[in-house]
Scaffold this motif. Structure first.
Motif, mmCIF file in Angstrom:
data_model
loop_
_atom_site.group_PDB
_atom_site.id
_atom_site.type_symbol
_atom_site.label_atom_id
_atom_site.label_comp_id
_atom_site.label_asym_id
_atom_site.label_seq_id
_atom_site.Cartn_x
_atom_site.Cartn_y
_atom_site.Cartn_z
ATOM 1 N N GLY A 273 -29.401 60.214 -12.427
ATOM 2 C CA GLY A 273 -29.437 59.517 -11.016
ATOM 3 C C GLY A 273 -30.540 59.779 -11.203
ATOM 4 O O GLY A 273 -31.762 59.343 -12.304
ATOM 5 N N HIS B 90 -30.593 49.223 -10.217
ATOM 6 C CA HIS B 90 -31.512 50.220 -8.882
ATOM 7 C C HIS B 90 -32.986 50.303 -9.819
ATOM 8 O O HIS B 90 -34.016 50.053 -9.160
ATOM 9 N N THR C 217 -24.608 59.228 -11.794
ATOM 10 C CA THR C 217 -23.317 58.923 -11.850
ATOM 11 C C THR C 217 -23.200 58.079 -12.962
ATOM 12 O O THR C 217 -23.901 58.553 -14.477
ATOM 13 N N ILE D 94 -25.308 50.245 -12.156
ATOM 14 C CA ILE D 94 -25.451 50.246 -11.391
ATOM 15 C C ILE D 94 -26.922 50.901 -11.464
ATOM 16 O O ILE D 94 -28.100 50.280 -11.053
ATOM 17 N N LEU D 95 -27.287 52.370 -12.503
ATOM 18 C CA LEU D 95 -28.969 52.962 -12.116
ATOM 19 C C LEU D 95 -29.527 52.051 -12.738
ATOM 20 O O LEU D 95 -30.156 51.484 -12.097
ATOM 21 N N THR E 155 -34.299 59.154 -2.337
ATOM 22 C CA THR E 155 -32.861 58.862 -3.503
ATOM 23 C C THR E 155 -32.538 57.829 -3.832
ATOM 24 O O THR E 155 -31.567 57.044 -2.919
ATOM 25 N N LYS E 156 -33.230 56.972 -5.027
ATOM 26 C CA LYS E 156 -32.774 55.797 -5.056
ATOM 27 C C LYS E 156 -30.946 55.919 -6.123
ATOM 28 O O LYS E 156 -30.411 54.306 -5.234
ATOM 29 N N THR E 157 -30.542 56.178 -6.674
ATOM 30 C CA THR E 157 -29.756 56.691 -7.362
ATOM 31 C C THR E 157 -29.495 58.348 -7.188
ATOM 32 O O THR E 157 -29.680 58.798 -8.014
#
Length: 329
Positions: free
Chosen positions: A131, A155, A146, A151-152, A141-143
């Motif tokens: 994360g 971001h 996960t 996705i990370l 909290t951006k991510t």
């Protein structure tokens, strides 16, 4: 991968040549019809069917051989594996305060170099949940944690200075990341805090946040980036555009070291892009995910195919023996 469950049964195939020998040696039988002289008949041309008189016996032997192979249980195996990973949950904490625009890591600024290094680190942690928290005056909290690293990485690419009001709230960043990790059931919970400054904002003291991390079993690796002393920093000039001036950006190494010590982590100092990359390589080596690989082979029984072929040969033998290749008696 092919094998026989009972390979010793193949020794029975020796019966096939034995039966061939017995037939050749003792197979002649007394004729049922007797003639005084058959010499004229031997001069007649032999038809195809006469030439194939051996075929029923050959089919019977082939069926016997196939049945013996089927009894030995030929099997075809497919190899597979199960992977059990005791993952590491990792929160990546990035400073996005304006000081990260300093260009002592030329040709890029500190933030761009940090993003490239973190991106490479993410690519190496295939089996871990990751994360990301970004912080300046506030922590965001951006991510969340996960396994979807694509996705990370998306971001991470969007991380930019100005997305959070300016300041450096190290304590808030640590506390916010602990909140994301505290309920994790992972074997290991770690946080990698990257900053180039000292705590100037936020409601939570960094040492207090470090003790909170220790309470929940979160190990914090702290990374201080920047050459130290005066470094080139871009300013916007209304007349000349972007101009650079040397400014001093202090790094609170003492606090960062204390955070790492309290949480059984480690403090690193990165003064250039190469040393920053080496820092993340070392953290990657320190926090390895334990992976247990269980290999197995799934076998498929091939005996039914041999049995079907044997039945086909027996059917052919019975059909020919009772029609065109029938013998008397």
């Amino acid at each position: 991968m092919t094998r026989l469950a009972y390979p010793w049964l193949l020794s029975l195939l020796v019966l096939v040549p034995v039966l061939v020998y017995v037939r050749a040696r003792f197979g002649a039988r007394l004729p049922s019809l007797r003639f005084s002289n058959v010499a004229p008949l031997s001069k007649l041309p032999r038809s195809v069917w006469v030439r194939l008189s051996w075929l029923p016996f050959a089919l019977r032997l082939a069926a016997l051989g196939l049945l013996l192979i089927a009894l030995a249980r030929p099997q075809q195996g497919a190899t597979g594996e199960e992977i059990h990973a005791e993952g590491v949950d990792i929160m990546l904490v990035l400073d996005v305060s304006s000081s990260m625009l300093a260009e002592d890591f030329r040709p890029d600024n500190r933030l761009r170099v940090a993003k490239n290094v973190v991106s490479d680190f993410i690519a190496r942690r295939e089996n871990d949940r990751l994360g990301m928290t970004v912080f300046a005056r506030h922590a965001l909290t951006k991510t969340p944690l996960t396994l979807d690293h694509d996705i990370l990485l998306t971001h991470l690419e969007d991380v930019a200075i100005g997305s959070v009001p300016d300041g450096t709230a190290i304590g808030n960043a640590v506390a916010s990341s602990v909140n994301r990790l505290k309920d994790s059931d992972a074997e290991s919970k770690i946080m990698i805090l990257l900053t180039d400054g000292e705590n100037t904002a936020g409601e939570i003291d960094p040492v207090t946040a470090a003790n909170l991390a220790k309470t929940f079993g979160v190990r914090v690796y702290t990374v201080g980036v920047g050459k130290g002393g005066e470094v080139p920093y871009p300013f916007r000039d209304p007349l000349y555009g972007t101009v650079y001036r040397n400014v001093e950006i202090p790094i609170d190494e003492e606090t960062l070291s204390e955070i790492a010590t309290i949480t059984d982590g480690k403090f690193f100092r990165a003064k250039d892009a190469e040393s920053l990359r080496a820092v993340y390589d070392e953290i990657d080596a320190l926090e390895r995910t334990e992976i247990e690989q269980i290999q197995y082979v799934r076998y498929t029984e091939l005996a039914p195919y041999f049995m079907l072929a044997a039945l086909a040969f027996l059917f052919g033998e019975a059909l020919l023996s009772r029609t065109r290749l029938q013998r008397f008696p």
